[in-house]
Design an enzyme around this catalytic site. Structure first.
Site, mmCIF file in Angstrom:
data_model
loop_
_atom_site.group_PDB
_atom_site.id
_atom_site.type_symbol
_atom_site.label_atom_id
_atom_site.label_comp_id
_atom_site.label_asym_id
_atom_site.label_seq_id
_atom_site.Cartn_x
_atom_site.Cartn_y
_atom_site.Cartn_z
ATOM 1 N N GLY B 492 0.802 -1.222 0.000
ATOM 2 C CA GLY B 492 0.000 0.000 0.000
ATOM 3 C C GLY B 492 0.830 1.265 0.000
ATOM 4 C CB ALA B 530 14.490 -2.381 6.349
ATOM 5 C CB ALA B 717 4.751 7.611 10.530
ATOM 6 C CE LYS B 718 7.370 4.197 16.738
ATOM 7 N NZ LYS B 718 7.551 3.806 18.139
ATOM 8 N N GLY B 719 8.126 2.712 11.038
ATOM 9 C CA GLY B 719 7.863 1.580 10.145
ATOM 10 C C GLY B 719 6.964 0.535 10.773
ATOM 11 N N GLY B 721 4.993 -3.482 9.571
ATOM 12 C CA GLY B 721 4.914 -4.509 8.537
ATOM 13 C C GLY B 721 5.719 -5.752 8.834
ATOM 14 C CD GLU B 722 10.585 -5.978 8.013
ATOM 15 O OE1 GLU B 722 11.275 -6.982 7.785
ATOM 16 O OE2 GLU B 722 11.035 -4.819 7.968
#
Lengths: 282, 767
Positions: B492, B530, B717-719, B721-722
């Site tokens: 997305g 990442a 925001a931060k990453g 998805g993992e």
């Protein structure tokens, strides 16, 4: 990927038989293709000719007579799980069919194809053997009917002659006081243990020995010795123990990704008990 | 308190588009089948290639008989590694070490390795001819198990090491790489031995995390051709710029003359990071002079890349109150036949295994080891799940032995916001203690009535080297186009990046378009991995928007003949001389007719990203689970994730990411494993390799978001998805352990493994 092959669309059993004779080992009979095409895509099997039996009208019917349900060779799992006569007369088979693989396989795959491919990790054979099903084959010398137990001779092996087409599966209509159940254990795409039980029940006891067959775990469906259970109470814990022990003794499990020989033998006992519970429940 | 579901209402009202569940930019196209993927592309005169693969795990290639194949109709060429060398091409690629040949040169190192490539007019012709290629081998001893590969006398895979690329973000240095050791990573501080000597409790054990195939719906495929001497490659690459660099090296071309484009990609999860089949495909195009398409089946993709499996030996020392005194990890990764990304996976395993705790003394050694198996590389969260199974399970085992609640044990040891968990690295930008409290509340810890609970935490030093650029064009009709090198993999990113543009420029989402993933068109982006895109790329996008706005202010000042300081930003344009002017008015006013404004943004390892990692990716998830004691089947009844993401620019997408990561984690925890028997994989197909299905999903799922605006990305925001998947393995193992009284140390916890643990426990009880 699939290699080149020719599809012959047979419109009659006679034509299909002629094609089998003409192409011999270079041809395979093709109905749903859910096993056949998968094997061909993976390069495990290659055929130059496929004899498509789907256009043969007479093979697409389910006929219910007084004592037999005759299931044509191109009737799919999907057809059977919702067929009004099958759900009425053979509810255990309809439930089993609804649990085969996934909806795509059920929509395309046929019961007869499942039997003819003789993949041991399959649901229908155990219950069909327990129900006393027969297989109808037609070849050059006419039609013959043989018990399913005799038809399947090994892993991916059947008694179908080189000139024969499997035209129907016949299942005897169970007696009014008979019950049937099928339970299975599955971790991968196919079942790794399936146990079928068919029995006449008198009150809460077996009227005669139940027919118990273990499927998927062995090279062939295996009948379990249940002579000692004739007349026994379904609710008796010792009956469950005896059945589990007898079922474990009946099989020579083949170790594979779904489990070791030891684990599968254990599961056979567990699912023999669960089959009994399912039968008692209704 | 972390905000649940829709976040802090006050914070959210600061934004118009950011923070909303905007509809996916690619949603309708994908649902209707209109979206174009690489596999859908064709060009006139395109030929097709099919690979011939090794039937040996380790062998010298004595000869390749190709005449029969060459005589087949439609065949253009049968190519082998030696042909690439003879043509003056450089067959080896790799972003860390140049040791992975596009086609085997001289020897093969794993069963299934590409040995030759048949190019023909149609794919069927190529496949039929490929059946006729005979390769003569001289077998060499092979080694499949990583521990065996470390033993003296083990067969050596790489007698000569490939050249190191020397990329700061990837290469952890050569170290003492002897025998089959591909990479070594060490993390150490304090006096570990002394701490263990005085410990009240030492928990010790061995743990294993499986070798996985990161199933994606679209297998690897590529289309390559030369256009007036320039190499053009369309492929399923996540990192188009990394692939460009590999291809430029292989063909001795300037970067400017290599164009790599990834249209929509049907799932990546790290498995499409870095170069895969692009080299072989491009070389076939070069040697045949044709456009060549190479598209693999799923079965072939499973022979292309898998994840590193881990074998962990570790121990943890605690004092009487359950405070960690020291931890020690010795980790061996089975990294397969070539280097690929395993050095980075290895260093991340070393950094992530011990958890976000205050640990006075620590010693970690992790070794990535070559074996004659499918090469390992990135897979979602890499390094974290491989190490977390040991680190987190020992927290649970210690809690049980100390008689301390495992939540309380973690709370006592967890590092707080702003604390360093790795010396010299960015301090923790998350509140794990609060996250954990939310998690266990939803899990209804400690579980009741046959349902047991497992949970875990992790913090991953995001391996996102912060080099990103972006460009934004504001058009004369007040619409804008974003140019980004980030690839849309299904995560997305196009939607989120457009939301950032819309927010920054004051436009509606409908007026923002995006062009992505083509090195010939879009500005540089280091990788799409990442969990970096929202945070790092997003910042570059913000900068590009601000640059474009600055340019608009300059034009407005010239239009109005005022000092630029007299021009202010308005929501969707500027305010000058007390009047609002739209972008279009300013642009057309300056050009006279038509025109546009171009903004460029870049981020680098400096400013907000001076300290690595650019963010900590938090894992905080758990399960409620039941175990069928007769069969050993464990069933997840409820999944809970806490996404500590700073700010969810699109909460629906973050939920999707968290659920996706956790679902892959549940696959590894319960079902998935690539199995070698002898020298071959026995389940390189998705019939025998069991990826999760919808029917496996837990009946209850709670995806929470913790939004504290504490990230370095846009709007805090931060990453994501993992992280949600990283702790699922240990959570499932802990829950099973609580259900049956023995903690599984090996994943996946298949029914048979659980049944065996139960049986062993019962046998012990009887003795």
């Amino acid at each position: 990927m699939l290699r080149r092959f020719e599809v012959h669309r047979a419109t009659s059993v006679e034509e299909a038989v002629d094609l089998r004779v003409r192409y011999g080992d270079d041809a395979a009979v093709y109905a749903g293709g859910t096993e056949l095409l998968l094997a061909m895509k993976l390069g495990i099997a290659r055929w130059a000719h496929l004899i498509d039996v789907k256009p043969i009208r007479e093979l697409s019917r389910v006929a219910v007579a007084r004592d037999t349900v005759r299931i044509g060779a191109t009737v799919t799992h999907w057809d059977l799980e919702r067929h009004p006569d099958v759900t009425r007369v053979l509810p255990a088979l309809a439930r089993l069919e609804a649990s085969v693989a996934n909806v795509r396989v059920r929509a395309a795959g046929t019961l007869a194809g499942n039997i003819a491919f003789a993949e041991p990790h399959a649901d229908p054979p155990a219950l069909l053997v327990a129900l006393g099903a027969r297989v109808v084959a037609r070849g050059r010398r006419g039609e013959r009917t043989l018990p399913l137990e005799e038809f399947v001779t090994g892993m991916y092996q059947t008694a179908l002659g080189g000139d024969e087409i499997l035209t129907a599966v016949e299942v005897p209509v169970p007696a009014p006081d008979a019950r049937a159940a099928y339970v299975k254990f599955q971790v991968l795409e196919r079942p790794s243990v399936g146990v079928a039980i068919v029995a006449k029940v008198n009150g809460a006891s077996f009227a005669g020995p139940p027919a118990v067959v273990v499927g998927a775990v062995d090279e062939l469906p295996r009948r379990v010795d249940t002579a000692a259970l004739a007349g026994a109470s379904l609710a008796d814990a010792r009956v469950a123990d005896a059945l589990a022990a007898s079922a474990r003794a009946a099989v020579s499990p083949v170790a594979d990704l779904a489990g070791s020989e030891e684990y599968k033998r254990h599961l056979v006992g567990v699912f023999a008990r669960r089959a009994l519970t399912a039968l008692a429940a209704g | 308190m972390p905000a649940r579901e829709d976040g802090d209402p006050v914070e959210r009202t600061r934004f118009r588009v950011a923070g909303t569940e905007a509809r996916r930019a690619d949603g309708v196209a994908k649902v209707t089948g209109a979206a174009r993927f690489t596999v859908d592309l064709s060009v006139p005169g395109m030929a097709h290639a099919v690979m011939v693969r090794s039937t040996r795990a380790h062998a010298r290639i004595l000869g390749i008989e190709r005449e029969a194949a060459e005589r087949m109709p439609g065949v253009l060429a049968v190519l082998a590694g030696a042909d690439l060398v003879a043509a003056g091409l450089h067959p080896y690629y790799g972003h860390v070490v140049l040791d992975h040949p596009a086609l085997a040169v001289g020897s093969v190192r794993y069963h299934g390795e590409p040995v030759a490539l048949v190019v023909a007019e149609t794919k069927l012709q190529a496949a039929e001819a490929a059946d006729l290629v005979e390769v003569r081998y001289e077998d060499l001893p092979a080694v499949i198990d990583a521990d065996e590969a470390l033993r003296p006398g083990a067969p050596i895979l790489h007698h000569e090491r490939g050249q190191r690329v020397g990329d700061e973000g990837m290469d952890q240095g050569e170290g003492a790489l002897e025998g089959n050791v591909c990479a070594i990573a060490r993390v150490q501080w304090g006096d570990v031995d002394a701490a263990f000597a005085k410990a009240h409790l030492v928990v010790e054990g061995e743990y294993r995390y499986p070798m996985l195939y990161g199933y994606a719906m679209e297998p690897y495929n590529a289309l390559a051709f030369f256009d007036q001497g320039d190499l053009v490659v369309y492929s399923t690459a996540q990192h188009v710029y990394m692939v460009r660099r590999d291809l430029a090296r292989m063909f001795d071309l300037p970067l400017a003359r290599v164009r790599v484009s990834a249209p929509y990609v049907g799932g990546g999860y790290g498995t499409k990071s870095y170069t895969k089949i692009e080299g072989a495909c491009a070389m076939a195009a070069h040697l045949t002079g044709r456009a060549v398409k190479l598209d693999l089946s799923v079965e072939e993709a499973m022979l292309t890349t898998r994840s590193d499996s881990s074998h962990i030996r570790c121990r943890s020392a605690f004092d009487r109150d359950g405070l960690l005194l020291a931890r020690e990890f010795d980790i061996v990764l089975n990294s397969g036949a070539y280097t690929d990304n395993s050095p980075l996976v290895n260093s991340k395993t070393a950094n992530r295994c011990f958890g976000p705790y205050r640990i006075p003394s620590l010693r970690v050694v992790s070794r990535s080891v070559f074996t004659n198996t499918v090469p390992a590389s990135s897979l979602r969260g890499f390094g974290a799940p491989q190490g977390n199974i040991g680190g987190e399970l020992q927290m649970d085992e210690a809690a049980e032995k100390l008689g301390i609640d495992p939540v309380e044990l973690r709370l006592r040891n967890l590092a707080g916001p702003g604390e360093a968990i790795l010396p010299g690295k960015r301090p923790l930008d998350a509140d794990l203690r609060e996250d954990l409290r939310c998690l266990v509340a939803s899990l209804e810890w400690p579980g009741t009535g046959g349902v047991s609970v497992g949970f875990g935490v992790s913090a991953s030093d995001a391996g996102a080297y912060p080099t990103s650029t972006a460009a934004v064009r504001i058009h004369a009709d007040d619409s804008a186009t974003l140019f980004t090198g980030s690839t849309e993999l299904g995560q997305g990113s196009r939607t989120v990046l457009c939301q950032i543009v819309a927010e920054e420029l004051g436009l509606s989402l409908e007026r923002v378009a995006i062009v992505g993933g083509d090195t010939g068109v879009v500005p540089y982006e280091r990788t799409t991995g990442a969990s970096r895109t929202t945070t790092v790329t997003g910042r570059a996008v913000q900068e590009a928007c601000r640059d474009a706005r600055r340019r608009v202010r300059e034009l407005a000042a010239q239009n109005e003949k005022v000092d630029v300081a007299a021009v202010e930003d308005a929501p969707a344009g500027v305010r000058v001389k007390d009047r609002e002017r739209s972008y279009g008015e300013v642009i057309e006013g300056w050009f006279g007719a038509g025109g546009e404004v171009l903004g460029h943004g870049s981020v680098r390892r400096g400013e907000g990203f001076a300290q690595m990692p650019p963010f900590w990716e938090i894992g905080c998830s758990g399960v409620r689970l039941s175990v069928d004691r007769e069969t050993g089947v464990a069933r997840v009844e409820k999944l809970v994730t806490v996404g500590d993401v700073g700010f969810a620019i699109n909460p629906a997408l973050v939920h999707g990411q968290d659920l996706g990561a956790a679902t892959m984690g549940m696959g590894a925890a319960l079902r998935e494993e690539l199995v070698y028997e002898g020298e071959q994989l026995v389940n390189p197909n998705v019939v025998d390799y069991r990826v999760p299905r919808f029917s496996d999903q837990p009946p209850e799922i709670d995806l929470m978001l913790a939004e504290r605006h504490d990230g370095a990305g846009p709007f805090g925001a931060k990453g994501a998805g993992e992280g949600a998947g990283n702790t699922i393995g240990s959570s499932v193992a802990a829950a099973i352990g609580r259900a049956i009284g023995v903690f599984p140390h090996e994943l996946p916890a298949t029914p048979e493994r659980v049944w065996r643990l139960l049986r062993e426990r019962d046998e012990r009880a009887r003795r």
